[in-house]
Design an enzyme around this catalytic site. Structure first.
Site, mmCIF file in Angstrom:
data_model
loop_
_atom_site.group_PDB
_atom_site.id
_atom_site.type_symbol
_atom_site.label_atom_id
_atom_site.label_comp_id
_atom_site.label_asym_id
_atom_site.label_seq_id
_atom_site.Cartn_x
_atom_site.Cartn_y
_atom_site.Cartn_z
ATOM 1 N N LYS A 15 0.829 -1.214 0.000
ATOM 2 C CA LYS A 15 0.000 0.000 0.000
ATOM 3 C C LYS A 15 0.867 1.270 0.000
ATOM 4 O O LYS A 15 0.599 2.212 -0.731
ATOM 5 C CB LYS A 15 -0.943 0.034 1.219
ATOM 6 C CG LYS A 15 -1.938 -1.117 1.255
ATOM 7 C CD LYS A 15 -2.929 -0.979 2.396
ATOM 8 C CE LYS A 15 -2.322 -1.122 3.771
ATOM 9 N NZ LYS A 15 -1.812 -2.471 4.099
ATOM 10 N N ARG A 90 -9.530 0.542 9.371
ATOM 11 C CA ARG A 90 -9.009 -0.791 9.701
ATOM 12 C C ARG A 90 -10.055 -1.665 10.387
ATOM 13 O O ARG A 90 -9.823 -2.825 10.653
ATOM 14 C CB ARG A 90 -7.853 -0.675 10.696
ATOM 15 C CG ARG A 90 -6.481 -0.266 10.199
ATOM 16 C CD ARG A 90 -5.726 -1.382 9.544
ATOM 17 N NE ARG A 90 -4.364 -1.625 9.939
ATOM 18 C CZ ARG A 90 -3.290 -1.001 9.529
ATOM 19 N NH1 ARG A 90 -3.374 0.044 8.749
ATOM 20 N NH2 ARG A 90 -2.096 -1.393 9.904
ATOM 21 N N ARG A 127 11.384 -6.063 3.851
ATOM 22 C CA ARG A 127 11.171 -4.607 3.780
ATOM 23 C C ARG A 127 12.149 -3.884 4.705
ATOM 24 O O ARG A 127 12.413 -4.312 5.815
ATOM 25 C CB ARG A 127 9.738 -4.271 4.209
ATOM 26 C CG ARG A 127 9.506 -2.773 4.350
ATOM 27 C CD ARG A 127 8.054 -2.426 4.331
ATOM 28 N NE ARG A 127 7.328 -2.879 5.504
ATOM 29 C CZ ARG A 127 6.007 -2.706 5.656
ATOM 30 N NH1 ARG A 127 5.302 -2.148 4.697
ATOM 31 N NH2 ARG A 127 5.405 -3.128 6.752
ATOM 32 N N ARG A 160 11.429 -2.299 10.392
ATOM 33 C CA ARG A 160 10.423 -1.862 11.358
ATOM 34 C C ARG A 160 10.298 -2.911 12.454
ATOM 35 O O ARG A 160 10.332 -4.100 12.184
ATOM 36 C CB ARG A 160 9.062 -1.714 10.655
ATOM 37 C CG ARG A 160 8.848 -0.354 10.052
ATOM 38 C CD ARG A 160 7.610 -0.266 9.192
ATOM 39 N NE ARG A 160 6.397 -0.833 9.776
ATOM 40 C CZ ARG A 160 5.185 -0.744 9.215
ATOM 41 N NH1 ARG A 160 5.051 -0.117 8.052
ATOM 42 N NH2 ARG A 160 4.128 -1.273 9.777
ATOM 43 N N ARG A 171 -0.146 -9.394 12.964
ATOM 44 C CA ARG A 171 -0.726 -8.349 12.120
ATOM 45 C C ARG A 171 -1.606 -8.957 11.017
ATOM 46 O O ARG A 171 -2.654 -8.427 10.676
ATOM 47 C CB ARG A 171 0.376 -7.481 11.512
ATOM 48 C CG ARG A 171 1.027 -6.584 12.577
ATOM 49 C CD ARG A 171 2.333 -5.994 12.091
ATOM 50 N NE ARG A 171 2.164 -5.105 10.969
ATOM 51 C CZ ARG A 171 3.089 -4.916 10.029
ATOM 52 N NH1 ARG A 171 4.240 -5.562 10.082
ATOM 53 N NH2 ARG A 171 2.872 -4.082 9.060
HETATM 54 P P1 AMP Z 1 0.873 0.218 8.915
HETATM 55 O O1 AMP Z 1 2.023 1.143 8.706
HETATM 56 O O2 AMP Z 1 -0.369 0.634 8.162
HETATM 57 O O3 AMP Z 1 1.238 -1.217 8.719
HETATM 58 O O4 AMP Z 1 0.466 0.373 10.465
HETATM 59 C C1 AMP Z 1 1.393 0.038 11.483
HETATM 60 C C2 AMP Z 1 0.656 -0.088 12.805
HETATM 61 O O5 AMP Z 1 0.054 1.167 13.142
HETATM 62 C C3 AMP Z 1 -0.504 -1.072 12.823
HETATM 63 O O6 AMP Z 1 -0.058 -2.412 13.059
HETATM 64 C C4 AMP Z 1 -1.337 -0.530 13.953
HETATM 65 O O7 AMP Z 1 -0.752 -0.849 15.217
HETATM 66 C C5 AMP Z 1 -1.210 0.969 13.762
HETATM 67 N N1 AMP Z 1 -2.253 1.501 12.858
HETATM 68 C C6 AMP Z 1 -2.083 2.088 11.641
HETATM 69 N N2 AMP Z 1 -3.261 2.486 11.129
HETATM 70 C C7 AMP Z 1 -4.200 2.138 12.036
HETATM 71 C C8 AMP Z 1 -5.623 2.266 12.095
HETATM 72 N N3 AMP Z 1 -6.320 2.819 11.100
HETATM 73 N N4 AMP Z 1 -6.253 1.788 13.194
HETATM 74 C C9 AMP Z 1 -5.581 1.240 14.219
HETATM 75 N N5 AMP Z 1 -4.249 1.062 14.235
HETATM 76 C C10 AMP Z 1 -3.555 1.516 13.151
#
Ligand code: AMP
Length: 215
Positions: A15, A90, A127, A160, A171
């Site tokens: 994404k 989410r 990554r 990360r 996740r």
């Molecule tokens: P991402 O970078 O989108 O993979 O997000 C990394 C982490 O941020 C996720 O595993 C969640 O812990 C948190 N996170 C990101 N976006 C959301 C969201 N919309 N709702 C809840 N947690 C989020």
């Protein structure tokens, strides 16, 4: 009228990478809740301090904290004509809340990105991101020119915390249980396009552009 693209799909689907290219080509800002939260964690803001523990474990951050981070961002000038969302909504309550806060005449398109789990796990474990500017690399598919160094800003490339194997599986589970049902919610209300991303980046982006989303 606002044009809003929701980039939807499991962790590791691409994404962020696809979003950055689309943002440039479509001249729309990319808004990633993960990036917004990581930035808050880095700066030790109240939002960051509350979110950090959830993120480290691969759990969703509570909705109220995410909204706080997001609502400031979408009010900025560059988002006035629309934006691309990465990582939001989410869960169902976030989707319902989003529908309540956006203008009624917004044009929402959900791009449902799909791939096999094995592809996601490989992408997540290889990554690397720039500690400084957040640029995304993949050790095999999008390697930096110099090992461990960001091509764009010279920053250090790191893995990360939540791309470590034990957190990756959590996740993916959270995505399956809480996030994936949203496709049904959107299918009844907005346009949804499903795109298999087991292909090279150029082809994927060309395919998305070929959808002529706003015509
Ligand atoms: P991402 O970078 O989108 O993979 O997000 C990394 C982490 O941020 C996720 O595993 C969640 O812990 C948190 N996170 C990101 N976006 C959301 C969201 N919309 N709702 C809840 N947690 C989020």
């Amino acid at each position: 009228m606002k044009n809003i693209i929701i980039l939807f799909g499991p962790p590791g689907i691409g994404k962020g990478t696809i979003g950055k290219i689309l943002a440039e080509r479509l001249k729309m800002p990319l808004i990633s809740t993960g990036d917004l939260l990581r930035d808050n964690v880095k700066r030790s803001t109240p939002i960051g301090n509350k979110a950090e523990e959830f993120m480290r474990k691969g759990e969703l951050v509570p909705d109220s904290i995410v909204f706080e981070a997001l609502s400031e961002r979408v009010k900025q000038d560059d988002a006035s004509r629309g934006f691309i969302m990465d990582g939001f909504p989410r869960n169902l309550s976030q989707a319902e809340m989003f529908d309540r806060v956006i203008d009624e005449d917004s044009n929402i398109v959900l791009l449902n990105l799909i791939a096999q789990d094995s592809v996601l796990i490989e992408r997540l474990s290889l990554r690397r991101i720039c500690k400084n500017c957040g640029a995304i690399y993949h050790l095999k598919n999008i390697p930096p020119k110099k090992n461990g160094v960001c091509d764009i800003c010279g920053g250090e490339l790191i893995q990360r915390e939540d791309d470590k194997p034990e957190v990756i599986s959590r996740r993916l589970e959270v995505f399956r249980n809480e996030t994936s049902p949203l496709v049904n919610y959107y299918q009844g209300k907005h346009r949804v396009y499903t795109i298999c991303v087991e292909d090279n980046l150029d082809n994927i982006v060309n395919r998305i552009e070929g959808l002529k989303l706003w015509e």
